[in-house]
Motif scaffolding. Structure first.
Motif, short mmCIF file in Angstrom:
data_model
loop_
_atom_site.label_atom_id
_atom_site.label_comp_id
_atom_site.label_asym_id
_atom_site.label_seq_id
_atom_site.Cartn_x
_atom_site.Cartn_y
_atom_site.Cartn_z
N GLU A 5 0.83 -1.21 0.00
CA GLU A 5 0.00 0.00 0.00
C GLU A 5 0.87 1.26 0.00
OE1 GLU A 5 -3.82 -1.84 2.45
OE2 GLU A 5 -2.28 -0.70 3.53
N LEU A 6 1.96 1.18 0.74
CA LEU A 6 2.89 2.32 0.79
C LEU A 6 3.48 2.59 -0.58
CD1 LEU A 6 4.42 2.24 4.20
CD2 LEU A 6 5.28 3.91 2.63
N VAL A 7 3.93 1.53 -1.24
CA VAL A 7 4.52 1.67 -2.57
C VAL A 7 3.48 2.20 -3.56
CG1 VAL A 7 5.55 0.42 -4.51
CG2 VAL A 7 6.28 -0.09 -2.18
N ASP A 8 2.28 1.64 -3.51
CA ASP A 8 1.22 2.07 -4.42
C ASP A 8 0.82 3.53 -4.19
OD1 ASP A 8 1.17 -0.41 -5.60
OD2 ASP A 8 -0.60 -1.12 -4.49
N SER A 9 0.97 4.01 -2.96
CA SER A 9 0.57 5.38 -2.65
C SER A 9 1.61 6.41 -3.09
CB SER A 9 0.32 5.53 -1.15
OG SER A 9 1.55 5.55 -0.44
N GLY A 10 2.77 5.90 -3.59
CA GLY A 10 3.81 6.83 -4.04
C GLY A 10 4.68 7.36 -2.92
N ALA A 11 4.81 6.60 -1.85
CA ALA A 11 5.62 7.03 -0.71
C ALA A 11 7.08 7.23 -1.14
CB ALA A 11 5.56 5.99 0.40
N THR A 12 7.75 8.13 -0.46
CA THR A 12 9.17 8.38 -0.76
C THR A 12 10.03 7.25 -0.21
OG1 THR A 12 9.61 9.56 1.31
CG2 THR A 12 8.77 10.88 -0.55
N THR A 13 11.25 7.20 -0.67
CA THR A 13 12.20 6.20 -0.18
C THR A 13 12.37 6.31 1.32
OG1 THR A 13 13.38 6.21 -2.30
CG2 THR A 13 14.59 5.37 -0.39
N THR A 14 12.46 7.52 1.83
CA THR A 14 12.62 7.75 3.27
C THR A 14 11.41 7.23 4.05
OG1 THR A 14 13.97 9.69 2.81
CG2 THR A 14 13.05 9.50 5.03
N GLU A 15 10.22 7.46 3.54
CA GLU A 15 9.00 6.97 4.20
C GLU A 15 8.96 5.45 4.21
OE1 GLU A 15 5.85 10.58 3.22
OE2 GLU A 15 6.27 9.07 1.67
N ILE A 16 9.37 4.83 3.11
CA ILE A 16 9.39 3.37 3.05
C ILE A 16 10.41 2.81 4.03
CG2 ILE A 16 9.94 1.38 1.60
CD1 ILE A 16 8.75 2.98 -0.77
N GLN A 17 11.59 3.41 4.08
CA GLN A 17 12.63 2.96 5.01
C GLN A 17 12.17 3.10 6.45
OE1 GLN A 17 16.01 5.29 3.76
NE2 GLN A 17 16.60 3.80 2.20
N ALA A 18 11.52 4.19 6.78
CA ALA A 18 11.01 4.39 8.14
C ALA A 18 9.98 3.33 8.49
CB ALA A 18 10.41 5.79 8.27
N PHE A 19 9.12 3.00 7.54
CA PHE A 19 8.12 1.95 7.75
C PHE A 19 8.80 0.60 8.01
CE2 PHE A 19 5.72 -1.57 5.86
CZ PHE A 19 4.58 -1.54 6.63
N LEU A 20 9.83 0.29 7.22
CA LEU A 20 10.48 -1.02 7.33
C LEU A 20 11.21 -1.22 8.66
CD1 LEU A 20 11.86 -1.29 3.70
CD2 LEU A 20 9.93 -2.54 4.67
N VAL A 21 11.73 -0.17 9.24
CA VAL A 21 12.47 -0.31 10.51
C VAL A 21 11.61 0.03 11.73
CG1 VAL A 21 14.70 0.13 9.43
CG2 VAL A 21 13.46 2.03 10.44
N GLY A 22 10.39 0.48 11.52
CA GLY A 22 9.55 0.96 12.62
C GLY A 22 8.68 -0.09 13.26
N SER A 23 9.21 -1.25 13.53
CA SER A 23 8.42 -2.31 14.14
C SER A 23 9.31 -3.15 15.04
CB SER A 23 7.81 -3.17 13.02
OG SER A 23 6.97 -4.16 13.56
N GLU A 24 8.71 -4.09 15.75
CA GLU A 24 9.49 -4.95 16.64
C GLU A 24 10.25 -6.01 15.82
OE1 GLU A 24 5.76 -7.26 15.95
OE2 GLU A 24 6.16 -5.16 16.38
N ASN A 25 11.34 -6.51 16.39
CA ASN A 25 12.12 -7.57 15.74
C ASN A 25 11.45 -8.92 15.97
OD1 ASN A 25 14.23 -5.97 14.72
ND2 ASN A 25 15.28 -5.98 16.69
N VAL A 26 11.52 -9.77 14.97
CA VAL A 26 11.00 -11.13 15.07
C VAL A 26 12.07 -12.09 14.57
CG1 VAL A 26 8.57 -10.48 14.81
CG2 VAL A 26 9.92 -11.01 12.79
N PRO A 27 12.13 -13.30 15.13
CA PRO A 27 13.13 -14.26 14.67
C PRO A 27 12.74 -14.84 13.30
CG PRO A 27 11.76 -15.25 16.36
CD PRO A 27 11.35 -13.80 16.26
N VAL A 28 13.75 -15.08 12.47
CA VAL A 28 13.54 -15.66 11.14
C VAL A 28 14.59 -16.74 10.93
CG1 VAL A 28 13.60 -15.20 8.66
CG2 VAL A 28 12.66 -13.48 10.22
#
Length: 69
Positions: A5-28
């Motif tokens: 949804e972020l990509v489709d809305s035309g978000a900036t690179t900075t906004e996308i990066q903030a979204f990607l790091v703005g959550s809790e860590n989970v094991p993978v």
């Protein structure tokens, strides 16, 4: 909000990066060839990072390109 949804809305690179790091860590857990893991560990060490940090940085860089595709 989802990444797509972020990509489709035309978000900036900075906004996308903030979204990607703005959550809790989970094991993978991933299964990758040993040579790939060893090469990635070496590349991370050359940049002064852990393998985990290197993978996160690579993912964030690649996913942030979503707004340019």
């Amino acid at each position: 909000m989802k990444y797509s949804e972020l990509v489709d809305s035309g978000a900036t690179t900075t906004e996308i990066q903030a979204f990607l790091v703005g959550s809790e860590n989970v094991p993978v857990t991933m299964r990758i060839p040993r040579n790939l893991r060893d090469a990635a560990k070496e590349a991370a060490e050359l940049k002064g990072m852990s393998l985990t940090t290197y993978v996160k940085v690579c993912l964030i860089e690649r996913l942030s390109e979503g707004s340019k595709e």
